[in-house]
Design a protein around this motif. Structure first.
Motif, short mmCIF file in Angstrom:
data_model
loop_
_atom_site.label_atom_id
_atom_site.label_comp_id
_atom_site.label_asym_id
_atom_site.label_seq_id
_atom_site.Cartn_x
_atom_site.Cartn_y
_atom_site.Cartn_z
N SER A 298 -10.15 4.21 -6.32
CA SER A 298 -8.86 3.97 -6.98
C SER A 298 -7.80 4.95 -6.47
CB SER A 298 -9.00 4.09 -8.49
OG SER A 298 -9.39 5.39 -8.88
N LEU A 299 -8.20 6.20 -6.18
CA LEU A 299 -7.26 7.17 -5.64
C LEU A 299 -6.78 6.75 -4.25
CD1 LEU A 299 -8.93 10.55 -6.67
CD2 LEU A 299 -6.75 9.67 -7.48
N VAL A 300 -7.70 6.27 -3.44
CA VAL A 300 -7.33 5.83 -2.10
C VAL A 300 -6.36 4.65 -2.18
CG1 VAL A 300 -8.18 4.90 0.08
CG2 VAL A 300 -9.47 6.69 -1.09
N GLN A 301 -6.64 3.71 -3.08
CA GLN A 301 -5.75 2.55 -3.24
C GLN A 301 -4.36 2.98 -3.71
OE1 GLN A 301 -8.16 0.11 -5.90
NE2 GLN A 301 -8.47 -1.38 -4.25
N ARG A 302 -4.32 4.01 -4.54
CA ARG A 302 -3.04 4.44 -5.13
C ARG A 302 -2.18 5.22 -4.13
NH1 ARG A 302 -2.39 8.56 -10.33
NH2 ARG A 302 -0.11 8.58 -10.36
N PHE A 303 -2.80 6.09 -3.33
CA PHE A 303 -2.03 7.03 -2.54
C PHE A 303 -2.04 6.77 -1.03
CE2 PHE A 303 -3.03 9.75 -6.31
CZ PHE A 303 -1.72 9.90 -6.75
N PHE A 304 -2.88 5.85 -0.56
CA PHE A 304 -3.00 5.67 0.88
C PHE A 304 -2.61 4.25 1.29
CE2 PHE A 304 -5.49 9.36 -0.02
CZ PHE A 304 -5.38 10.17 1.10
N LEU A 305 -2.27 4.11 2.55
CA LEU A 305 -1.90 2.82 3.11
C LEU A 305 -3.15 1.97 3.39
CD1 LEU A 305 0.79 4.19 5.55
CD2 LEU A 305 1.22 2.84 3.49
N PRO A 306 -3.01 0.66 3.48
CA PRO A 306 -4.16 -0.21 3.72
C PRO A 306 -4.97 0.19 4.96
CG PRO A 306 -2.30 -1.53 3.06
CD PRO A 306 -1.78 -0.14 3.22
N SER A 307 -4.29 0.58 6.04
CA SER A 307 -5.02 0.99 7.25
C SER A 307 -5.87 2.23 7.00
CB SER A 307 -4.03 1.27 8.38
OG SER A 307 -3.13 2.30 8.01
N GLU A 308 -5.39 3.15 6.16
CA GLU A 308 -6.13 4.36 5.83
C GLU A 308 -7.26 4.04 4.84
OE1 GLU A 308 -2.36 7.44 6.14
OE2 GLU A 308 -2.68 6.28 4.31
N TYR A 309 -6.98 3.13 3.94
CA TYR A 309 -7.96 2.74 2.93
C TYR A 309 -9.26 2.28 3.57
CZ TYR A 309 -10.15 -0.18 -0.67
OH TYR A 309 -11.05 -0.76 -1.53
N LYS A 310 -9.15 1.48 4.62
CA LYS A 310 -10.33 0.95 5.28
C LYS A 310 -11.20 2.07 5.86
CE LYS A 310 -8.08 -3.39 6.58
NZ LYS A 310 -7.56 -4.21 7.70
N ALA A 311 -10.56 3.14 6.31
CA ALA A 311 -11.28 4.23 6.95
C ALA A 311 -11.95 5.17 5.95
CB ALA A 311 -10.34 5.03 7.84
N ILE A 312 -11.34 5.38 4.79
CA ILE A 312 -11.81 6.48 3.93
C ILE A 312 -12.30 6.07 2.55
CG2 ILE A 312 -10.28 8.11 5.10
CD1 ILE A 312 -8.37 7.94 2.80
N ARG A 313 -12.29 4.80 2.22
CA ARG A 313 -12.59 4.39 0.86
C ARG A 313 -14.00 4.79 0.42
NH1 ARG A 313 -13.31 -2.21 1.20
NH2 ARG A 313 -14.90 -2.24 2.84
N ALA A 314 -14.93 4.94 1.35
CA ALA A 314 -16.31 5.27 0.97
C ALA A 314 -16.77 6.59 1.56
CB ALA A 314 -17.25 4.15 1.44
N ASP A 315 -15.84 7.40 2.04
CA ASP A 315 -16.20 8.66 2.69
C ASP A 315 -15.48 9.80 1.99
OD1 ASP A 315 -16.47 10.89 4.41
OD2 ASP A 315 -16.75 9.58 6.14
N ASN A 316 -16.20 10.52 1.13
CA ASN A 316 -15.61 11.55 0.31
C ASN A 316 -14.98 12.66 1.15
OD1 ASN A 316 -15.58 12.06 -2.72
ND2 ASN A 316 -16.16 14.07 -1.94
N ALA A 317 -15.72 13.14 2.17
CA ALA A 317 -15.21 14.23 3.01
C ALA A 317 -13.98 13.79 3.79
CB ALA A 317 -16.31 14.72 3.96
N LEU A 318 -14.00 12.55 4.28
CA LEU A 318 -12.86 12.05 5.05
C LEU A 318 -11.63 11.91 4.17
CD1 LEU A 318 -12.23 11.23 7.94
CD2 LEU A 318 -12.80 8.87 7.35
N PHE A 319 -11.83 11.56 2.91
CA PHE A 319 -10.71 11.50 1.97
C PHE A 319 -9.97 12.84 1.94
CE2 PHE A 319 -9.25 12.73 -2.27
CZ PHE A 319 -8.30 11.77 -2.53
N PHE A 320 -10.71 13.93 1.82
CA PHE A 320 -10.07 15.24 1.73
C PHE A 320 -9.45 15.65 3.06
CE2 PHE A 320 -12.83 15.56 -2.01
CZ PHE A 320 -11.88 15.95 -2.94
N GLN A 321 -10.02 15.23 4.18
CA GLN A 321 -9.41 15.51 5.47
C GLN A 321 -8.05 14.83 5.58
OE1 GLN A 321 -12.22 14.46 8.53
NE2 GLN A 321 -13.80 15.80 7.71
N TYR A 322 -8.00 13.56 5.20
CA TYR A 322 -6.73 12.82 5.23
C TYR A 322 -5.74 13.40 4.22
CZ TYR A 322 -7.82 8.90 8.38
OH TYR A 322 -8.08 8.13 9.48
N TRP A 323 -6.25 13.73 3.04
CA TRP A 323 -5.37 14.25 1.99
C TRP A 323 -4.71 15.55 2.42
CZ3 TRP A 323 -3.51 12.35 -2.52
CH2 TRP A 323 -2.85 13.25 -3.35
#
Length: 222
Positions: free
Chosen positions: A118-143
């Motif tokens: 839900s955080l990825v959907q709220r704060f990230f673009l669709p292209s980013e969502y596909k990359a990080i929606r299931a990767d916790n560490a990658l979420f924080f790298q992008y963030w």
């Protein structure tokens, strides 16, 4: 501390090891507002180290340094060429110091996120969502990449969806920042932390140097 015109110094600090108390009256008021003692101590350590660090670059009394703040709360030194930024997560703080260029830095402890999707959907673009929606560490790298850039330009998270990251590189940035060139870089710090720095690229070649502070001593990292 000597700082070259093309250099950016990055400091890594364990706030639980800093034994300094160098606060102005308004900073002490802010410290006293913290509910939990650990948070209060880390705020005091973080601001005290900032004053101590900048005083070495300015060759000035740390208590004589005066700060001003942007509308989004970004701090700056009054009457100085020095530009800086800071961030902390848990006990770890990062500081970036340079001359005459915008800079932003961010750090986050990598931790489980129950509402990751839900955080990825709220704060990230669709292209980013596909990359990080299931990767916790990658979420924080992008963030941290996004936060570092937004802190550099001095704006808030309302601009998150105007900023697109791909493989830790800037792909699309807000309109107001497009007149400048930018350097974005992930930082190699502790395994359980993600960090990033964004710097205005206003010279042919930037030189990023990493340092750390251990119990008050300052040293350059390899």
């Amino acid at each position: 501390m000597k700082l070259g015109d093309s250099e950016v110094h990055i400091w890594q600090v364990n706030l639980d090891e800093v034994q300094l108390h160098l606060l102005s009256a308004d900073e002490q008021v802010r410290a006293d507002r913290f509910k939990f003692e650990q948070h209060r101590k880390r705020f005091i350590a973080g601001r005290s180290f900032l004053r101590s660090l900048l005083s070495r670059y300015c060759q000035a009394d740390p208590m004589a340094l005066e700060f001003e703040y942007s509308s989004h709360g970004k701090p700056a030194l009054k009457r100085s060429r020095i530009q800086f930024n800071l961030a902390h997560s848990q006990h770890l703080a990062l500081y970036a110091v340079t001359y005459d260029r915008l800079v932003g830095i961010d750090v986050e402890a990598i931790r489980p996120m129950d509402d990751l999707e839900s955080l990825v959907q709220r704060f990230f673009l669709p292209s980013e969502y596909k990359a990080i929606r299931a990767d916790n560490a990658l979420f924080f790298q992008y963030w941290t990449c996004k936060e570092a850039f937004l802190k550099a330009i001095g704006t808030g998270i309302s601009k998150l969806k105007e900023l697109e990251i791909e493989n830790a590189q800037l792909k699309t940035i807000p309109v107001e920042a497009r007149s400048r060139k930018w350097h974005l870089q992930q930082l190699s710090i502790q395994d359980d932390f993600a960090g990033a720095i964004a710097v205005e690229q206003n010279c042919p070649s930037l030189e990023l140097k990493s340092f750390k502070s251990l119990t008050g001593e300052m040293q350059e990292l390899d």
